[in-house]
Design an enzyme around this catalytic site. Structure first.
Site, short mmCIF file in Angstrom:
data_model
loop_
_atom_site.label_atom_id
_atom_site.label_comp_id
_atom_site.label_asym_id
_atom_site.label_seq_id
_atom_site.Cartn_x
_atom_site.Cartn_y
_atom_site.Cartn_z
N GLU A 199 -4.73 2.94 6.64
CA GLU A 199 -4.66 2.73 5.34
C GLU A 199 -5.27 4.39 4.84
OE1 GLU A 199 -5.26 -1.23 3.92
OE2 GLU A 199 -6.49 -0.28 1.98
N SER A 214 -11.47 0.12 3.82
CA SER A 214 -9.90 -0.64 5.32
C SER A 214 -9.84 0.77 5.76
CB SER A 214 -9.25 -1.06 4.73
OG SER A 214 -10.24 -2.56 4.14
N ARG A 216 1.04 -1.56 -0.18
CA ARG A 216 -0.30 0.02 -0.39
C ARG A 216 0.87 1.33 0.39
NH1 ARG A 216 -2.66 -3.61 -1.32
NH2 ARG A 216 -4.23 -4.32 -1.17
C1 LIG Z 1 -15.45 1.31 -1.04
C2 LIG Z 1 -14.29 1.31 -0.59
C3 LIG Z 1 -13.55 0.26 -1.32
C4 LIG Z 1 -12.00 0.14 -1.40
N1 LIG Z 1 -11.36 -1.01 -1.19
C5 LIG Z 1 -9.98 -0.92 -1.43
C6 LIG Z 1 -9.26 -2.49 -1.90
O1 LIG Z 1 -9.87 -3.34 -1.94
N2 LIG Z 1 -7.80 -2.02 -2.16
C7 LIG Z 1 -7.04 -0.93 -1.95
O2 LIG Z 1 -6.16 -0.86 -1.83
N3 LIG Z 1 -7.97 0.09 -1.50
C8 LIG Z 1 -9.22 0.12 -1.33
N4 LIG Z 1 -9.85 1.98 -1.22
C9 LIG Z 1 -8.86 2.70 -1.15
C10 LIG Z 1 -8.59 3.56 -2.24
O3 LIG Z 1 -9.55 3.24 -2.97
C11 LIG Z 1 -7.69 3.82 -2.80
O4 LIG Z 1 -6.20 3.32 -1.64
C12 LIG Z 1 -7.22 4.02 -4.07
O5 LIG Z 1 -5.98 3.74 -4.48
C13 LIG Z 1 -7.47 5.85 -4.13
O6 LIG Z 1 -7.21 6.17 -5.30
P1 LIG Z 1 -8.11 7.74 -5.35
O7 LIG Z 1 -7.80 8.09 -6.46
O8 LIG Z 1 -9.01 7.73 -4.72
O9 LIG Z 1 -6.63 8.70 -4.34
P2 LIG Z 1 -7.34 9.49 -3.35
O10 LIG Z 1 -7.63 8.88 -2.35
O11 LIG Z 1 -7.40 11.06 -4.10
O12 LIG Z 1 -5.24 10.28 -2.61
C14 LIG Z 1 -4.73 9.44 -2.18
C15 LIG Z 1 -3.59 9.38 -1.60
O13 LIG Z 1 -2.85 9.40 -3.03
C16 LIG Z 1 -2.09 9.85 -3.38
N5 LIG Z 1 -2.67 10.29 -4.57
C17 LIG Z 1 -4.19 10.38 -5.97
N6 LIG Z 1 -3.81 10.74 -6.74
C18 LIG Z 1 -2.20 11.09 -7.21
C19 LIG Z 1 -1.95 11.59 -8.05
N7 LIG Z 1 -2.57 11.12 -9.48
N8 LIG Z 1 -0.86 11.12 -7.74
C20 LIG Z 1 0.07 11.15 -7.02
N9 LIG Z 1 -0.38 11.33 -6.00
C21 LIG Z 1 -1.09 10.66 -6.19
C22 LIG Z 1 -2.82 11.56 -2.54
O14 LIG Z 1 -2.06 12.75 -2.89
C23 LIG Z 1 -3.60 10.48 -1.53
O15 LIG Z 1 -1.21 10.51 -1.25
C24 LIG Z 1 -11.72 1.51 -1.07
C25 LIG Z 1 -12.08 3.15 -0.88
C26 LIG Z 1 -13.56 2.53 -0.89
C27 LIG Z 1 -14.30 4.01 -0.54
#
Ligand SMILES: Cc1cc2nc3c(=O)[nH]c(=O)nc-3n(C[C@H](O)[C@H](O)[C@H](O)COP(=O)(O)OP(=O)(O)OC[C@H]3O[C@@H](n4cnc5c(N)ncnc54)[C@H](O)[C@@H]3O)c2cc1C
Length: 320
Positions: free
Chosen positions: A307, A228, A180
């Site tokens: 996380e 999570s 992660r």
């Molecule tokens: C219902 C639900 C289920 C989920 N299930 C999982 C799962 O099974 N496994 C899992 O790993 N995660 C899960 N997640 C968490 C989440 O979806 C992941 O971590 C996802 O990859 C985050 O992507 P995001 O675009 O929403 O990032 P954001 O929430 O917008 O950002 C998260 C982090 O990434 C950074 N970031 C985002 N985009 C960029 C970019 N382009 N360049 C540099 N940094 C960036 C941000 O600065 C921040 O630090 C879940 C979330 C929800 C709501």
């Protein structure tokens, strides 16, 4: 310049003069977070990679902190909002190109869409992430994963831009992916190249439907949340332990399912999901996090590490 605030209208005006994308002032971050929590900030919706580079340079030259945002599905923004420039990657940075097993994906593309499009075309690897509601950039940055897979397994190289607005491709071996984490701190992911495996589209369609069903039945998928809240406690001795082992099992065994602080609740469906039942503040979620950590430590001697990223008022990461 130095000491300029991202909330300063002069900063937003200077940025607006440079970029083609939208610059929004006092925009509620709650709209950009799956938790539906977070106060106001100055947000750029860049229309191109050039916009991102210009914004980073402008922010750095002005001494304004910046924050890269994807779909906001792994974040808890503060109630008072951010005094930082939020660069939200979405449309305009969401291209998809393929040539056989190799795919180039824009950081702003929703991961579930990438999962479905590649699966429909008969390519396996990203299909597992159909239920992870983040962007491609967020998936790479977080090294998101599930069902035994993670982004690090499919990525071959990543296009990033640094605070000075310089772009460069990083090969997979140069990205220090761990559980992660990508280690890409201080960089914005613009694109990722991935390599996938050929598979029959009908087989992939079945798997995608099955994984999606599993999500809907096992998690509070349609409630505002961040997935999570805690990582699973690690270490080989812990993994062979009797009794509750995962973060969800530990929180449930501590009797916390359904526990509420304000509008935040430990989901009765899955104890490692804390949901916003309506009107929850960041302070409510944080208090619930502290409560779960204290109870699990007391009862099982396990330290739960978050996380979800707890964001401070200047866009910095807080420890939770
Ligand atoms: C219902 C639900 C289920 C989920 N299930 C999982 C799962 O099974 N496994 C899992 O790993 N995660 C899960 N997640 C968490 C989440 O979806 C992941 O971590 C996802 O990859 C985050 O992507 P995001 O675009 O929403 O990032 P954001 O929430 O917008 O950002 C998260 C982090 O990434 C950074 N970031 C985002 N985009 C960029 C970019 N382009 N360049 C540099 N940094 C960036 C941000 O600065 C921040 O630090 C879940 C979330 C929800 C709501």
């Amino acid at each position: 310049m130095g000491g300029v605030s991202a909330r300063d209208p002069g900063f937003a005006a200077a940025l607006r003069a440079l970029v083609r994308g939208d610059v929004r002032e006092s925009e509620p971050l709650a709209r950009y977070s799956t938790y539906r929590i977070g106060g106001p900030a100055t947000i750029l919706l860049p229309s191109s990679a050039e916009d991102v580079a210009l914004a980073l340079r402008t922010a750095e030259d002005s001494g304004v902190p910046w924050f890269a945002l994807g779909l906001g599905s792994n974040l808890l923004f503060p109630d008072g909002g951010l005094d930082a420039l939020v660069i939200r990657l979405g449309k305009g940075l969401d291209r998809v190109e393929s040539s056989g097993e190799g795919w180039r994906l824009g950081a702003g593309l929703p991961g579930p869409l990438a999962a479905r499009r590649t699966a429909e075309a008969g390519w396996a690897g990203l299909h597992k992430f159909v239920g992870v509601p983040g962007s491609v950039g967020g998936g790479v940055y977080m090294n998101a994963g599930c069902h035994g897979g993670e982004w690090a397994e499919v990525v071959t190289r990543v296009l990033v831009v640094d605070g000075k607005g310089q772009e460069r491709w990083l090969m997979r071996a140069d990205v220090p992916f761990t559980y992660r984490r990508s280690g890409l701190d201080g960089l914005v992911v613009l694109e990722a190249d991935v390599i996938l495996k050929a598979e029959r589209p009908e087989r992939l369609a079945e798997e995608v439907a099955e994984l999606f069903r599993w999500r809907q039945e096992g998690t509070p998928f349609n409630q505002p949340c961040c997935g999570s809240v805690f990582k699973n406690p690690g270490g080989p001795s812990w993994q062979h332990r009797e009794g509750p082992r995962t973060a969800g099992q530990l929180i449930e065994a501590a009797g916390l399912k359904g526990t509420r602080v304000g509008g935040a609740e430990v989901s009765p469906m899955h104890a490692n999901y804390f949901v916003n039942t309506g009107g929850a503040s960041a302070a409510d979620v944080r208090a619930l996090i502290s409560l779960a950590q204290a109870r699990v430590q007391e009862q099982f001697g396990a330290s739960l590490e978050t996380e979800v990223k707890l964001i401070g008022t200047r866009g910095e990461y807080m420890h939770g």
